[in-house]
Design an enzyme around this catalytic site. Structure first.
Site, short mmCIF file in Angstrom:
data_model
loop_
_atom_site.label_atom_id
_atom_site.label_comp_id
_atom_site.label_asym_id
_atom_site.label_seq_id
_atom_site.Cartn_x
_atom_site.Cartn_y
_atom_site.Cartn_z
N LYS A 129 -0.36 -33.77 -50.71
CA LYS A 129 -1.22 -32.94 -49.87
C LYS A 129 -1.27 -33.45 -48.44
O LYS A 129 -1.12 -32.68 -47.49
CB LYS A 129 -2.66 -32.93 -50.41
CG LYS A 129 -2.81 -32.43 -51.83
CD LYS A 129 -4.27 -32.46 -52.27
CE LYS A 129 -4.91 -33.85 -52.30
NZ LYS A 129 -4.30 -34.76 -53.29
N ARG A 162 -13.18 -30.59 -53.67
CA ARG A 162 -12.71 -31.29 -54.86
C ARG A 162 -13.57 -30.96 -56.07
O ARG A 162 -13.29 -31.44 -57.17
CB ARG A 162 -12.77 -32.79 -54.62
CG ARG A 162 -11.42 -33.46 -54.42
CD ARG A 162 -11.69 -34.95 -54.32
NE ARG A 162 -10.52 -35.78 -54.43
CZ ARG A 162 -9.76 -36.17 -53.40
NH1 ARG A 162 -10.02 -35.76 -52.19
NH2 ARG A 162 -8.74 -36.98 -53.62
N ARG A 204 3.15 -45.75 -52.44
CA ARG A 204 2.50 -45.24 -51.22
C ARG A 204 2.03 -46.40 -50.35
O ARG A 204 1.45 -47.36 -50.83
CB ARG A 204 1.30 -44.35 -51.58
CG ARG A 204 0.47 -43.99 -50.34
CD ARG A 204 -0.29 -42.71 -50.48
NE ARG A 204 -1.40 -42.78 -51.42
CZ ARG A 204 -2.22 -41.76 -51.66
NH1 ARG A 204 -2.04 -40.60 -51.05
NH2 ARG A 204 -3.18 -41.90 -52.54
N ARG A 251 -3.34 -49.04 -50.70
CA ARG A 251 -4.77 -48.83 -50.87
C ARG A 251 -5.24 -49.41 -52.20
O ARG A 251 -4.56 -49.29 -53.20
CB ARG A 251 -5.08 -47.32 -50.84
CG ARG A 251 -5.17 -46.76 -49.43
CD ARG A 251 -5.10 -45.25 -49.40
NE ARG A 251 -5.90 -44.58 -50.44
CZ ARG A 251 -5.92 -43.26 -50.61
NH1 ARG A 251 -5.18 -42.46 -49.83
NH2 ARG A 251 -6.64 -42.73 -51.55
N ARG A 304 -8.50 -41.68 -61.52
CA ARG A 304 -8.55 -40.58 -60.55
C ARG A 304 -7.89 -39.32 -61.11
O ARG A 304 -8.31 -38.21 -60.81
CB ARG A 304 -7.88 -41.02 -59.24
CG ARG A 304 -8.74 -42.01 -58.47
CD ARG A 304 -7.97 -42.75 -57.43
NE ARG A 304 -7.49 -41.89 -56.37
CZ ARG A 304 -6.50 -42.20 -55.55
NH1 ARG A 304 -5.87 -43.36 -55.66
NH2 ARG A 304 -6.14 -41.37 -54.61
#
Ligand code: ADP
Ligand code: ADP
Ligand code: ZN
Length: 214
Positions: free
Chosen positions: A13, A88, A127, A160, A171
């Protein structure tokens, strides 16, 4: 043009929202980036949000909705925006719809970037994020020009805390439970578009441009 990006954590996204923002000249608004900037600046909002983010939980709607509705009133939002990571939850979507309706406006496109769970863990472990400008990279699929340095602003990149596999699993559960129902919500509103997020990032962007128009 007002756009909502939908998709699992790590679906791409943010990557696509940045490209949309650059091509169409509208701001990219990421609630995750706003929270991380507040954590970095040690604000009260940041301290509250951090507790939930570290556990892979959603920050409560009472905090998140007001923050986002304030942001979209700012001057740079006059010609639209691309929302990344908001809404969300169904209550977030309903609040947004209502706030826009009060101004005689609505979301024009909700773009669902579809990626199966199997692909998500490897995307997240690779990531790397710039906490200063919000740009994200991938060690294999989208590496920075210099290892571990942001192309845009030169900051060192980080993995992260919430991108570690245990938290990513949590998540994904939260996503399926609370966020996935938004696909149906925007389908019913008649603004849903879907793209195959497993293609490479340029191909995904070309599919999005076909939806939005060149
Ligand atoms: P990702 O890029 O993986 O989708 P984000 O950067 O959007 O992750 O979000 C990171 C974390 O920030 C989320 O796991 C959640 O704790 C919090 N967060 C971001 N946006 C929202 C939101 N709209 N509602 C509640 N929590 C949010
Ligand atoms: P989200 O905002 O949905 O959480 P990101 O845009 O941050 O997702 O992308 C998650 C990770 O996957 C990043 O490391 C990014 O560079 C990488 N990525 C994004 N799109 C693709 C793609 N189409 N193919 C492979 N990797 C991708
Ligand atoms: Zn940067």
């Amino acid at each position: 043009m007002k756009i909502v990006m939908l998709g699992a954590p790590g679906a791409g996204k943010g990557t696509q929202a940045k490209k949309i923002s650059a091509k169409y000249g509208i701001p990219h608004i990421s609630t995750g980036d706003i929270f991380r900037a507040n954590i970095k600046g040690q604000t009260e909002l940041g301290m509250k949000a951090k507790v939930f983010m570290d556990q892979g939980q959603l920050v409560p709607d009472e905090i998140t909705i007001g923050m986002l509705l304030d942001r979209i009133q700012e001057d740079d939002c006059k010609n639209g925006y691309v929302l990344d990571g908001f809404p969300r939850t169904i209550p977030q979507a309903e609040s947004l719809t209502k706030a826009l309706a009060n101004m005689g406006e609505q979301i024009d496109y909700a773009i669902n970037v579809d990626v199966p769970d199997e692909n998500i863990i490897s995307r997240m472990s690779g990531r790397r994020a710039c906490l200063k400008c919000g740009q994200t990279y991938h060690t294999v699929y989208n590496p920075p020009k210099t290892e571990n340095v942001c192309d845009v602003c030169g900051e060192p990149l980080v993995l992260r805390d919430d991108d570690k596999p245990e938290t990513v699993k949590k998540r994904l559960d939260v996503y399926h439970d609370q966020t996935q129902p938004l696909i149906d919500y925007y389908k019913k509103a008649g603004v849903l578009a879907e793209v195959d997020g497993t293609k490479d990032l340029e191909a995904v962007f070309q599919d999005i441009v076909k939806i939005l128009g060149a």
